[in-house]
Design a protein around this motif. Structure first.
Motif, PDB file in Angstrom:
ATOM      1  N   ARG A  59       0.835  -1.196   0.000  1.00 45.31           N
ATOM      2  CA  ARG A  59       0.000   0.000   0.000  1.00 45.31           C
ATOM      3  C   ARG A  59       0.879   1.260   0.000  1.00 45.31           C
ATOM      4  NH1 ARG A  59      -3.181   1.053   5.187  1.00 45.31           N
ATOM      5  NH2 ARG A  59      -1.116   1.889   5.646  1.00 45.31           N
ATOM      6  N   ASN A  60       1.977   1.219   0.778  1.00 48.53           N
ATOM      7  CA  ASN A  60       2.876   2.377   0.791  1.00 48.53           C
ATOM      8  C   ASN A  60       3.459   2.642  -0.589  1.00 48.53           C
ATOM      9  OD1 ASN A  60       2.444   2.921   3.435  1.00 48.53           O
ATOM     10  ND2 ASN A  60       4.306   1.890   4.172  1.00 48.53           N
ATOM     11  N   ILE A  61       3.847   1.555  -1.278  1.00 48.97           N
ATOM     12  CA  ILE A  61       4.384   1.734  -2.633  1.00 48.97           C
ATOM     13  C   ILE A  61       3.313   2.309  -3.551  1.00 48.97           C
ATOM     14  CG2 ILE A  61       5.132   0.464  -4.690  1.00 48.97           C
ATOM     15  CD1 ILE A  61       6.813  -1.239  -2.861  1.00 48.97           C
ATOM     16  N   ALA A  62       2.065   1.816  -3.391  1.00 51.21           N
ATOM     17  CA  ALA A  62       0.978   2.305  -4.245  1.00 51.21           C
ATOM     18  C   ALA A  62       0.745   3.795  -4.014  1.00 51.21           C
ATOM     19  CB  ALA A  62      -0.289   1.520  -3.963  1.00 51.21           C
ATOM     20  N   ILE A  63       0.696   4.212  -2.735  1.00 45.36           N
ATOM     21  CA  ILE A  63       0.414   5.625  -2.465  1.00 45.36           C
ATOM     22  C   ILE A  63       1.618   6.488  -2.850  1.00 45.36           C
ATOM     23  CG2 ILE A  63      -0.199   7.295  -0.681  1.00 45.36           C
ATOM     24  CD1 ILE A  63      -1.773   5.083   0.691  1.00 45.36           C
ATOM     25  N   GLY A  64       2.839   5.952  -2.628  1.00 44.45           N
ATOM     26  CA  GLY A  64       4.037   6.671  -3.069  1.00 44.45           C
ATOM     27  C   GLY A  64       4.017   6.888  -4.574  1.00 44.45           C
ATOM     28  N   THR A  65       3.647   5.842  -5.306  1.00 38.85           N
ATOM     29  CA  THR A  65       3.547   5.955  -6.763  1.00 38.85           C
ATOM     30  C   THR A  65       2.469   6.959  -7.149  1.00 38.85           C
ATOM     31  OG1 THR A  65       4.150   3.626  -6.923  1.00 38.85           O
ATOM     32  CG2 THR A  65       3.216   4.639  -8.891  1.00 38.85           C
ATOM     33  N   LEU A  66       1.365   6.964  -6.378  1.00 45.15           N
ATOM     34  CA  LEU A  66       0.271   7.887  -6.674  1.00 45.15           C
ATOM     35  C   LEU A  66       0.741   9.334  -6.552  1.00 45.15           C
ATOM     36  CD1 LEU A  66      -2.774   8.400  -7.178  1.00 45.15           C
ATOM     37  CD2 LEU A  66      -3.068   8.377  -4.697  1.00 45.15           C
ATOM     38  N   VAL A  67       1.400   9.658  -5.415  1.00 44.04           N
ATOM     39  CA  VAL A  67       1.855  11.040  -5.199  1.00 44.04           C
ATOM     40  C   VAL A  67       2.862  11.429  -6.289  1.00 44.04           C
ATOM     41  CG1 VAL A  67       3.060  12.601  -3.638  1.00 44.04           C
ATOM     42  CG2 VAL A  67       1.456  10.927  -2.720  1.00 44.04           C
ATOM     43  N   LEU A  68       3.861  10.564  -6.498  1.00 44.82           N
ATOM     44  CA  LEU A  68       4.872  10.859  -7.517  1.00 44.82           C
ATOM     45  C   LEU A  68       4.231  10.908  -8.900  1.00 44.82           C
ATOM     46  CD1 LEU A  68       7.795  11.405  -8.091  1.00 44.82           C
ATOM     47  CD2 LEU A  68       8.257   8.965  -8.067  1.00 44.82           C
ATOM     48  N   GLY A  69       3.235  10.032  -9.118  1.00 44.91           N
ATOM     49  CA  GLY A  69       2.566   9.992 -10.415  1.00 44.91           C
ATOM     50  C   GLY A  69       1.778  11.257 -10.699  1.00 44.91           C
ATOM     51  N   ILE A  70       1.168  11.854  -9.638  1.00 42.21           N
ATOM     52  CA  ILE A  70       0.391  13.079  -9.860  1.00 42.21           C
ATOM     53  C   ILE A  70       1.324  14.259 -10.137  1.00 42.21           C
ATOM     54  CG2 ILE A  70      -1.284  14.680  -8.878  1.00 42.21           C
ATOM     55  CD1 ILE A  70      -2.402  12.403  -7.224  1.00 42.21           C
ATOM     56  N   VAL A  71       2.404  14.400  -9.339  1.00 40.72           N
ATOM     57  CA  VAL A  71       3.364  15.476  -9.642  1.00 40.72           C
ATOM     58  C   VAL A  71       3.968  15.247 -11.006  1.00 40.72           C
ATOM     59  CG1 VAL A  71       5.208  16.890  -8.657  1.00 40.72           C
ATOM     60  CG2 VAL A  71       4.160  15.142  -7.257  1.00 40.72           C
ATOM     61  N   GLY A  72       4.310  13.976 -11.279  1.00 42.70           N
ATOM     62  CA  GLY A  72       4.931  13.630 -12.557  1.00 42.70           C
ATOM     63  C   GLY A  72       4.020  13.949 -13.728  1.00 42.70           C
ATOM     64  N   TYR A  74      10.402  15.824  -4.170  1.00 37.96           N
ATOM     65  CA  TYR A  74       9.701  15.644  -5.442  1.00 37.96           C
ATOM     66  C   TYR A  74      10.248  16.537  -6.549  1.00 37.96           C
ATOM     67  CZ  TYR A  74       6.644  12.741  -2.772  1.00 37.96           C
ATOM     68  OH  TYR A  74       6.184  11.741  -1.987  1.00 37.96           O
ATOM     69  N   GLN A  75      11.106  17.495  -6.194  1.00 38.68           N
ATOM     70  CA  GLN A  75      11.715  18.334  -7.229  1.00 38.68           C
ATOM     71  C   GLN A  75      12.519  17.462  -8.196  1.00 38.68           C
ATOM     72  OE1 GLN A  75      14.600  21.283  -5.884  1.00 38.68           O
ATOM     73  NE2 GLN A  75      13.656  22.752  -7.263  1.00 38.68           N
ATOM     74  N   PHE A  76      13.399  16.655  -7.645  1.00 42.22           N
ATOM     75  CA  PHE A  76      14.202  15.759  -8.469  1.00 42.22           C
ATOM     76  C   PHE A  76      13.378  14.594  -8.960  1.00 42.22           C
ATOM     77  CE2 PHE A  76      17.934  17.018  -5.702  1.00 42.22           C
ATOM     78  CZ  PHE A  76      18.263  18.022  -6.557  1.00 42.22           C
ATOM     79  N   ALA A  77      12.627  14.002  -8.023  1.00 39.83           N
ATOM     80  CA  ALA A  77      11.944  12.751  -8.339  1.00 39.83           C
ATOM     81  C   ALA A  77      10.981  12.938  -9.503  1.00 39.83           C
ATOM     82  CB  ALA A  77      11.216  12.239  -7.110  1.00 39.83           C
ATOM     83  N   SER A  78      10.268  14.092  -9.544  1.00 33.67           N
ATOM     84  CA  SER A  78       9.295  14.275 -10.616  1.00 33.67           C
ATOM     85  C   SER A  78      10.006  14.385 -11.964  1.00 33.67           C
ATOM     86  CB  SER A  78       8.439  15.512 -10.356  1.00 33.67           C
ATOM     87  OG  SER A  78       9.203  16.686 -10.420  1.00 33.67           O
ATOM     88  N   ILE A  79      11.137  15.111 -11.981  1.00 33.81           N
ATOM     89  CA  ILE A  79      11.877  15.225 -13.243  1.00 33.81           C
ATOM     90  C   ILE A  79      12.475  13.873 -13.624  1.00 33.81           C
ATOM     91  CG2 ILE A  79      13.834  16.348 -14.373  1.00 33.81           C
ATOM     92  CD1 ILE A  79      13.324  18.706 -12.445  1.00 33.81           C
ATOM     93  N   ALA A  80      13.014  13.179 -12.615  1.00 37.62           N
ATOM     94  CA  ALA A  80      13.625  11.875 -12.871  1.00 37.62           C
ATOM     95  C   ALA A  80      12.615  10.927 -13.496  1.00 37.62           C
ATOM     96  CB  ALA A  80      14.179  11.282 -11.577  1.00 37.62           C
ATOM     97  N   CYS A  81      11.368  10.902 -12.967  1.00 32.22           N
ATOM     98  CA  CYS A  81      10.446   9.905 -13.499  1.00 32.22           C
ATOM     99  C   CYS A  81       9.965  10.283 -14.894  1.00 32.22           C
ATOM    100  CB  CYS A  81       9.309   9.576 -12.531  1.00 32.22           C
ATOM    101  SG  CYS A  81       8.084  10.832 -12.283  1.00 32.22           S
ATOM    102  N   VAL A  82       9.898  11.582 -15.215  1.00 30.34           N
ATOM    103  CA  VAL A  82       9.531  11.955 -16.582  1.00 30.34           C
ATOM    104  C   VAL A  82      10.633  11.536 -17.565  1.00 30.34           C
ATOM    105  CG1 VAL A  82       9.012  13.857 -18.144  1.00 30.34           C
ATOM    106  CG2 VAL A  82       8.108  13.881 -15.833  1.00 30.34           C
ATOM    107  N   LEU A  83      11.894  11.775 -17.177  1.00 31.43           N
ATOM    108  CA  LEU A  83      13.000  11.470 -18.089  1.00 31.43           C
ATOM    109  C   LEU A  83      13.218   9.971 -18.215  1.00 31.43           C
ATOM    110  CD1 LEU A  83      15.528  14.278 -17.154  1.00 31.43           C
ATOM    111  CD2 LEU A  83      13.806  14.225 -18.949  1.00 31.43           C
ATOM    112  N   VAL A  84      13.139   9.258 -17.076  1.00 30.79           N
ATOM    113  CA  VAL A  84      13.277   7.803 -17.137  1.00 30.79           C
ATOM    114  C   VAL A  84      12.126   7.224 -17.956  1.00 30.79           C
ATOM    115  CG1 VAL A  84      13.246   5.686 -15.758  1.00 30.79           C
ATOM    116  CG2 VAL A  84      14.560   7.645 -14.972  1.00 30.79           C
ATOM    117  N   GLY A  85      10.960   7.909 -17.902  1.00 25.56           N
ATOM    118  CA  GLY A  85       9.790   7.457 -18.649  1.00 25.56           C
ATOM    119  C   GLY A  85       9.872   7.696 -20.137  1.00 25.56           C
TER     120      GLY A  85
END
Lengths: 337, 330
Positions: B39-52, B243-254
């Motif tokens: 559940r923690n991974i799911a909610i973590g993905t949700l938060v990062l996914g929304i910023v992303g 989330y400053q780095f993480a959001s950019i990281a997930c867009v670029l890795v994506g």
């Protein structure tokens, strides 16, 4: 091509000649920071007459030194049209090494020497990745910012550590009746003026304003870009050393609070973000402007947090005013033609 | 068709990697496969996914948004303030109000980029600085920072047996994917990101498209800040910083190019899942924050290298100048 020509013209001859011969969009960024600084000093003197006492001036210089170093390094990279976000991490690593490895006189000297001798290495790695892989500077230095911030956390997981008082005394002491801080700033100012007139900065300007033109003029692009990033990181490492002498402790997160100001000081000092225009000495003026913004904010009785708001506003204006002047000037020239 | 597939190859690779890494973690990493952990991974993905999601829009449009951390923190700290002592029911207008404030931030970002000509990095970094100052002035420490119980329920609860996080994720994925693939706005955004000059000559008002992308990004960041508040239960200063780095990281890795004009949200959400999973595994293994940061940096560098000059790129000659121009050294 005209951009390159104007850049070469603008950087030749004496500084005064440069101002006289420059076009409108070159004059504004050169003169603006000095006007801004003078205005702030006068404003502060009205608010707080004691701010003109020598002790206060030395204190301001002291508080601005780390930022001056970071911003000056940033200028070399900005001139090529790049950006270096990793300076924040390099600063933190240098600070962390000082906090964990300086135990006495001997180790302090050897650590300081090592930082001065090897501080350019992280930047050279950045530069090499950028010129050989073709990845954009912002991505490469974003990644190495993460990496060096991580290294800083590994070296020193939480803020703390202890740096011998003798190191701090070296920084706060004085020589021939003049505070060491002032000596350092003077040497730095002369060095920045000298390097600003060197062939290196001329080549970096050429690369930043027109890479193809620079390439056909025989400028070794790869080598000079690597040197620019190496210099940025060397200045950041030196900043870490100075910061350690000031704070006598280490903080792995310290670099991040310097990142925005390092770019802001360079830009306020007249360096253009898309490359080709600017001088390392401008960063010194820009950093002092930011220092005085904080002081004026505090002197007017506003909360310290406001200074961050004002510094950010100045950064945006500093970036956009030269661009606006450039656009207006171009429109006028088109109408004339 | 082949062209289409080639363009999406990075996304397919990221989705496959995310699934494989998650599967291997379930099987091989002790302490990973607990219901709370998942559940923690799911909610973590949700938060990062929304910023992303917001970051994806801005990056496709050729920009970058570094102001997301303090939009998130601001939303997370201001929502309890707006609510104050009021009834829980006030959330109905408090949440839209905070989202409107976030949208305003995004509009200012967009206007700074389009009208003042400030480079996106500088405009949004400065906005982040301004917001951090302004939020600290506005939100004094004495005021309440606790998440309203209703918000906590919205994050942890379920609707008809389906967990709320799954519903929110579904809505975000469908909405953003549809926006990018099925609407005129999506098409225009890709066009502006590819070349704002060409799109302007093709009759697109590129400034409006850009401003809208920044506004949407800030709204997403505000939403993510509120979900994060519901998740961590008490807001705190700097809650959005990672989330400053993480959001950019997930867009670029994506698979999106930082130059704009390419990428898709499906890649971003898969990368958000991948990064959250890997971070969770590293934490279980007792790897410290330092090594995790190094890992993040290496991931960005590695994916940028793969996408930029490695397996997926068309090799269009290796002229020094074209390379340098691409590098932006030029």
């Amino acid at each position: 091509m005209s951009e390159l020509a104007s850049t070469v013209r603008a950087s030749g001859a004496s500084w005064l000649g440069r101002v006289r011969s420059a076009e409108a969009d070159d004059v504004v960024p050169v003169v603006l920071p000095f006007v801004l600084l003078a205005g702030l000093i006068v404003w502060l003197a009205f608010l707080l007459p004691t701010s003109l006492q020598s002790g206060q001036l030395v204190l301001t210089l002291d508080q601005s030194t780390v930022l001056i170093l970071l911003a000056a390094g940033q200028v070399f990279v900005l001139l090529t049209g790049g950006i270096d976000l990793s300076v924040a991490g390099v600063l933190a690593v240098a600070n962390g090494i000082c906090a964990t490895h300086m135990h006495g006189q001997g180790s302090a000297i050897s650590i300081a020497l090592a930082i001065v001798l090897l501080g350019w290495v992280p930047g050279a790695i950045n530069g090499a990745i950028i010129v050989f892989s073709g990845i954009k500077p912002i991505i490469v230095t974003l990644a190495t910012w993460f990496i060096w911030s991580g290294v800083a956390l590994v070296i020193l997981p939480v803020a703390g550590g202890a740096i011998p008082l003798s190191v701090g005394n070296l920084w706060t002491g004085s020589f021939l009746g003049l505070a060491n801080v002032v000596w350092f700033a003077l040497i730095l100012a002369v060095a920045l003026l000298w390097i600003g007139r060197s062939g290196l900065v001329l080549r970096l300007r050429a690369i930043g304003s027109h890479p193809l033109g620079a390439f056909h003029s025989g400028v070794p692009i790869r080598r000079n870009v690597v040197i620019a990033y190496a210099l940025a990181s060397w200045f950041a490492a030196l900043g870490g050393l100075v910061l350690s002498a000031q704070s006598l402790s280490g903080d792995p997160g310290v670099g991040n609070s310097y990142l925005l100001p390092s770019i802001a000081a360079a830009v306020i000092g007249g360096t253009r973000l898309n490359g080709g225009v600017g001088a390392p000495f401008g960063a010194l003026v820009g950093a002092l402007v930011l220092g005085y913004v904080t002081q004026v904010t505090l002197a007017t009785g506003l909360a310290a947090n406001w200074s961050l708001v004002f510094a950010s506003l100045i950064l945006v204006l500093g970036v956009s005013i030269p661009a606006l002047v450039h656009a207006v000037g171009r429109r006028l020239a088109m109408r004339r033609a | 068709m082949v062209e289409r597939l080639r363009g999406n190859a990075p996304i397919v690779v990221v989705v496959a990697t995310a699934v494989v890494v998650f599967g291997l973690s379930l099987l091989l990493v002790g302490g990973f496969a607990t219901s709370g952990g998942i559940r923690n991974i799911a909610i973590g993905t949700l938060v990062l996914g929304i910023v992303g999601a917001g970051q994806t829009l801005v990056i496709i449009g050729g920009g970058i948004d570094l102001s997301v951390p303090w939009v998130m923190t601001g939303a997370g700290l201001i929502l309890p303030l707006v609510l104050g002592e009021h009834d829980q029911g006030t959330l109905v207008w408090a949440i839209p109000l905070v989202l409107c404030m976030a949208a305003l931030v995004g509009v200012v970002n967009g206007l700074g980029v389009t009208m003042l000509g400030a480079p996106p990095i500088i405009m949004t970094l400065a906005m982040n600085g301004m917001l951090s100052g302004a939020v600290a002035i506005y939100v004094s420490s004495s005021k309440p920072h606790e998440a309203p119980p209703l918000l906590r329920d919205a994050v942890f609860g379920d609707v008809a047996g389906i967990p709320a996080w799954a519903l929110m994720m579904l809505v975000v994925v469908v909405a953003i994917s549809a926006l990018l693939s099925l609407t005129t706005y999506g098409r225009r955004l890709y066009a502006v990101g590819t070349s704002s000059v060409v799109s302007e000559y093709s009759g697109i008002r590129s400034a409006r498209v850009t401003v809208a992308s920044y506004a949407l990004c800030s709204v997403c960041a505000g939403l993510a800040g509120m979900v994060l508040l519901g998740y961590v239960e008490t807001g705190y200063f700097g809650m959005g910083d990672p989330y400053q780095f993480a959001s950019i990281a997930c867009v670029l890795v994506g698979g999106a190019s930082v130059l704009g004009g390419s990428g898709h949200y499906l890649g971003t959400i898969a990368a958000a899942f991948l990064l959250t999973t890997v971070t969770a595994v590293l934490t279980i293994w007792g790897v410290g924050a330092g090594i995790q940061a190094i890992f993040y940096g290496a991931t960005i560098l590695g994916s940028a290298w793969l996408l930029g000059s490695g397996a997926f790129a068309k090799r269009s000659g290796s002229l020094l100048v074209s390379r340098l121009r691409k590098a932006g050294v030029a």
